[in-house]
Motif scaffolding. Structure first.
Motif, PDB file in Angstrom:
ATOM      1  N   PRO A  75      57.795 -14.545  47.913  1.00  0.00           N
ATOM      2  CA  PRO A  75      56.049 -14.372  47.394  1.00  0.00           C
ATOM      3  C   PRO A  75      55.381 -15.796  47.936  1.00  0.00           C
ATOM      4  N   LEU A  76      55.408 -16.614  47.429  1.00  0.00           N
ATOM      5  CA  LEU A  76      55.358 -18.197  47.753  1.00  0.00           C
ATOM      6  C   LEU A  76      56.025 -18.593  49.202  1.00  0.00           C
ATOM      7  N   ARG A  77      56.637 -18.236  49.791  1.00  0.00           N
ATOM      8  CA  ARG A  77      57.307 -18.630  50.599  1.00  0.00           C
ATOM      9  C   ARG A  77      56.376 -17.946  51.670  1.00  0.00           C
ATOM     10  N   ALA A  78      55.764 -16.918  51.858  1.00  0.00           N
ATOM     11  CA  ALA A  78      55.171 -16.672  52.183  1.00  0.00           C
ATOM     12  C   ALA A  78      53.869 -16.818  53.258  1.00  0.00           C
ATOM     13  N   LEU A  79      53.409 -17.779  51.481  1.00  0.00           N
ATOM     14  CA  LEU A  79      51.479 -19.061  51.838  1.00  0.00           C
ATOM     15  C   LEU A  79      52.112 -19.254  53.193  1.00  0.00           C
ATOM     16  N   ASP A  80      50.751 -18.587  54.487  1.00  0.00           N
ATOM     17  CA  ASP A  80      50.821 -19.663  55.518  1.00  0.00           C
ATOM     18  C   ASP A  80      49.397 -20.870  55.300  1.00  0.00           C
ATOM     19  N   PRO A  81      50.044 -21.815  56.044  1.00  0.00           N
ATOM     20  CA  PRO A  81      49.611 -22.554  55.695  1.00  0.00           C
ATOM     21  C   PRO A  81      48.860 -23.435  56.427  1.00  0.00           C
ATOM     22  N   ASP A  82      48.830 -22.259  58.350  1.00  0.00           N
ATOM     23  CA  ASP A  82      47.620 -21.887  59.459  1.00  0.00           C
ATOM     24  C   ASP A  82      46.446 -21.079  58.779  1.00  0.00           C
ATOM     25  N   GLY A  83      47.042 -20.192  57.737  1.00  0.00           N
ATOM     26  CA  GLY A  83      46.224 -18.980  57.085  1.00  0.00           C
ATOM     27  C   GLY A  83      44.402 -19.577  56.705  1.00  0.00           C
ATOM     28  N   ASP A  84      43.667 -18.253  56.465  1.00  0.00           N
ATOM     29  CA  ASP A  84      42.798 -19.114  55.927  1.00  0.00           C
ATOM     30  C   ASP A  84      42.558 -19.063  53.999  1.00  0.00           C
ATOM     31  N   GLU A  88      44.906 -16.106  51.541  1.00  0.00           N
ATOM     32  CA  GLU A  88      46.178 -16.141  51.522  1.00  0.00           C
ATOM     33  C   GLU A  88      46.692 -16.102  50.052  1.00  0.00           C
ATOM     34  N   ILE A  89      46.514 -17.189  48.983  1.00  0.00           N
ATOM     35  CA  ILE A  89      45.726 -17.895  47.940  1.00  0.00           C
ATOM     36  C   ILE A  89      45.880 -15.980  46.766  1.00  0.00           C
ATOM     37  N   LEU A  90      44.897 -15.644  47.667  1.00  0.00           N
ATOM     38  CA  LEU A  90      45.062 -13.965  47.078  1.00  0.00           C
ATOM     39  C   LEU A  90      45.517 -13.001  47.220  1.00  0.00           C
ATOM     40  N   ALA A  91      46.616 -13.322  48.167  1.00  0.00           N
ATOM     41  CA  ALA A  91      47.658 -12.576  49.492  1.00  0.00           C
ATOM     42  C   ALA A  91      48.835 -12.775  48.165  1.00  0.00           C
ATOM     43  N   TYR A  92      49.299 -13.433  47.627  1.00  0.00           N
ATOM     44  CA  TYR A  92      50.316 -14.422  47.156  1.00  0.00           C
ATOM     45  C   TYR A  92      49.847 -13.823  45.414  1.00  0.00           C
ATOM     46  N   ALA A  93      48.556 -14.078  44.938  1.00  0.00           N
ATOM     47  CA  ALA A  93      48.655 -12.954  43.689  1.00  0.00           C
ATOM     48  C   ALA A  93      48.457 -11.844  44.125  1.00  0.00           C
ATOM     49  N   ARG A  94      48.398 -10.830  44.678  1.00  0.00           N
ATOM     50  CA  ARG A  94      48.887  -9.681  44.816  1.00  0.00           C
ATOM     51  C   ARG A  94      50.045  -9.684  45.120  1.00  0.00           C
ATOM     52  N   ARG A  95      50.387 -10.631  45.844  1.00  0.00           N
ATOM     53  CA  ARG A  95      52.474  -9.640  45.539  1.00  0.00           C
ATOM     54  C   ARG A  95      53.388 -10.129  44.957  1.00  0.00           C
ATOM     55  N   LYS A  96      52.735 -11.230  43.590  1.00  0.00           N
ATOM     56  CA  LYS A  96      53.376 -11.241  42.492  1.00  0.00           C
ATOM     57  C   LYS A  96      52.876  -9.942  41.999  1.00  0.00           C
ATOM     58  N   LEU A  97      52.206  -9.506  41.743  1.00  0.00           N
ATOM     59  CA  LEU A  97      50.885  -8.373  41.203  1.00  0.00           C
ATOM     60  C   LEU A  97      51.243  -7.132  41.117  1.00  0.00           C
ATOM     61  N   GLU A  98      52.073  -6.958  42.625  1.00  0.00           N
ATOM     62  CA  GLU A  98      53.107  -5.585  43.270  1.00  0.00           C
ATOM     63  C   GLU A  98      54.607  -5.818  42.842  1.00  0.00           C
ATOM     64  N   MET A  99      55.134  -7.181  42.347  1.00  0.00           N
ATOM     65  CA  MET A  99      55.885  -7.113  42.689  1.00  0.00           C
ATOM     66  C   MET A  99      56.348  -6.798  40.599  1.00  0.00           C
ATOM     67  N   SER A 100      55.770  -7.243  39.595  1.00  0.00           N
ATOM     68  CA  SER A 100      55.296  -6.970  38.667  1.00  0.00           C
ATOM     69  C   SER A 100      55.408  -5.555  38.317  1.00  0.00           C
ATOM     70  N   SER A 163      50.853 -16.538  35.090  1.00  0.00           N
ATOM     71  CA  SER A 163      51.023 -15.946  33.788  1.00  0.00           C
ATOM     72  C   SER A 163      50.379 -14.476  33.882  1.00  0.00           C
ATOM     73  N   LEU A 164      48.360 -14.681  34.965  1.00  0.00           N
ATOM     74  CA  LEU A 164      48.632 -13.370  35.056  1.00  0.00           C
ATOM     75  C   LEU A 164      49.240 -12.181  35.778  1.00  0.00           C
ATOM     76  N   THR A 165      49.629 -12.549  36.771  1.00  0.00           N
ATOM     77  CA  THR A 165      50.714 -11.392  37.062  1.00  0.00           C
ATOM     78  C   THR A 165      51.978 -11.045  36.382  1.00  0.00           C
ATOM     79  N   ASP A 184      45.465   2.224  35.296  1.00  0.00           N
ATOM     80  CA  ASP A 184      46.209   1.706  36.163  1.00  0.00           C
ATOM     81  C   ASP A 184      46.626   0.282  36.300  1.00  0.00           C
ATOM     82  N   PRO A 185      47.053   0.320  35.125  1.00  0.00           N
ATOM     83  CA  PRO A 185      47.021  -1.619  35.195  1.00  0.00           C
ATOM     84  C   PRO A 185      46.962  -1.630  36.346  1.00  0.00           C
ATOM     85  N   ILE A 186      47.721  -2.408  37.371  1.00  0.00           N
ATOM     86  CA  ILE A 186      48.056  -3.031  37.978  1.00  0.00           C
ATOM     87  C   ILE A 186      46.816  -3.398  38.861  1.00  0.00           C
TER      88      ILE A 186
END
Length: 203
Positions: A75-84, A88-100, A163-165, A184-186
């Protein structure tokens, strides 16, 4: 030197069965509390059969942790330097939450290893994990310097996302006990974290 013979279908299936059983046992009992007998019983195999594939409990544990580290970093590898930046940060948090949600046993396995001082993961933590976090921290720092997000410490931002995910996997029983049935906690966490990080990241 001749290459190793490829595994048969049965050998591959038995290895996967053992690893899945070990994940269940380790995630419940930790490394110290788990035994080869427990793993063999969970896998539905004899202990000698298990030892044919893995020479020790530690060998099974290290294999699981190695596989987990790759999954954990994706999920962290997917954070794109060229994105918004915010997206990008919200998408990373969402991916980590989905992993939980999707990998709770893996999350508990990782947490148990860290709590014990990471005796079998120190090299990975100081190597692949640190290098990737430092790389993405530079990206986040550059976004802040450009005024595209708030000036925040990128390492602690990443720690806070972890920690939050991961809390929703590692403390699932506690979360569900407090929230009660029918929620639905997630899904709720996704909405909450989106609002939280949008406010935090606003320049």
């Amino acid at each position: 030197m001749p290459s190793a013979r490829p595994r048969t279908r049965i050998q591959t299936k038995n290895r996967e069965t053992i690893l899945d059983a070990a994940l269940e046992v380790f995630s419940q009992h930790g490394f110290r509390g788990a035994t080869l007998d427990m793993i063999a019983a969970e896998a539905g195999l004899s202990k000698p059969n298990l030892l044919y594939y893995f020479p020790s409990k530690e060998a099974i544990h290290v294999t699981l942790l190695s596989q987990l580290m790759n999954t954990w970093l994706d999920p962290l590898r997917a954070l794109d330097p060229d994105g918004d930046p915010v997206a990008e940060i919200l998408a990373y948090a969402r991916r980590k939450l989905e992993m939980s949600r999707d990998f709770p046993r893996e999350s508990r396995l990782f947490a148990n290893e860290i709590v014990q001082g990471a005796p079998r993961m120190q090299a990975a933590l100081a190597g692949d994990l640190k290098n990737l976090v430092d790389e993405k921290a530079k990206v986040i720092r550059a976004w802040a310097a450009e005024g595209r997000i708030a000036d925040i410490d990128p390492h602690h931002l990443i720690f806070s996302i972890w920690s939050l995910t991961q809390h929703y996997a590692d403390f699932d029983v506690q979360v569900r006990a407090v929230l009660g049935t029918g929620r639905d906690p997630i899904a709720e966490a996704d909405l909450f974290l989106d609002r939280l990080f949008r406010r935090l990241l606003a320049p």
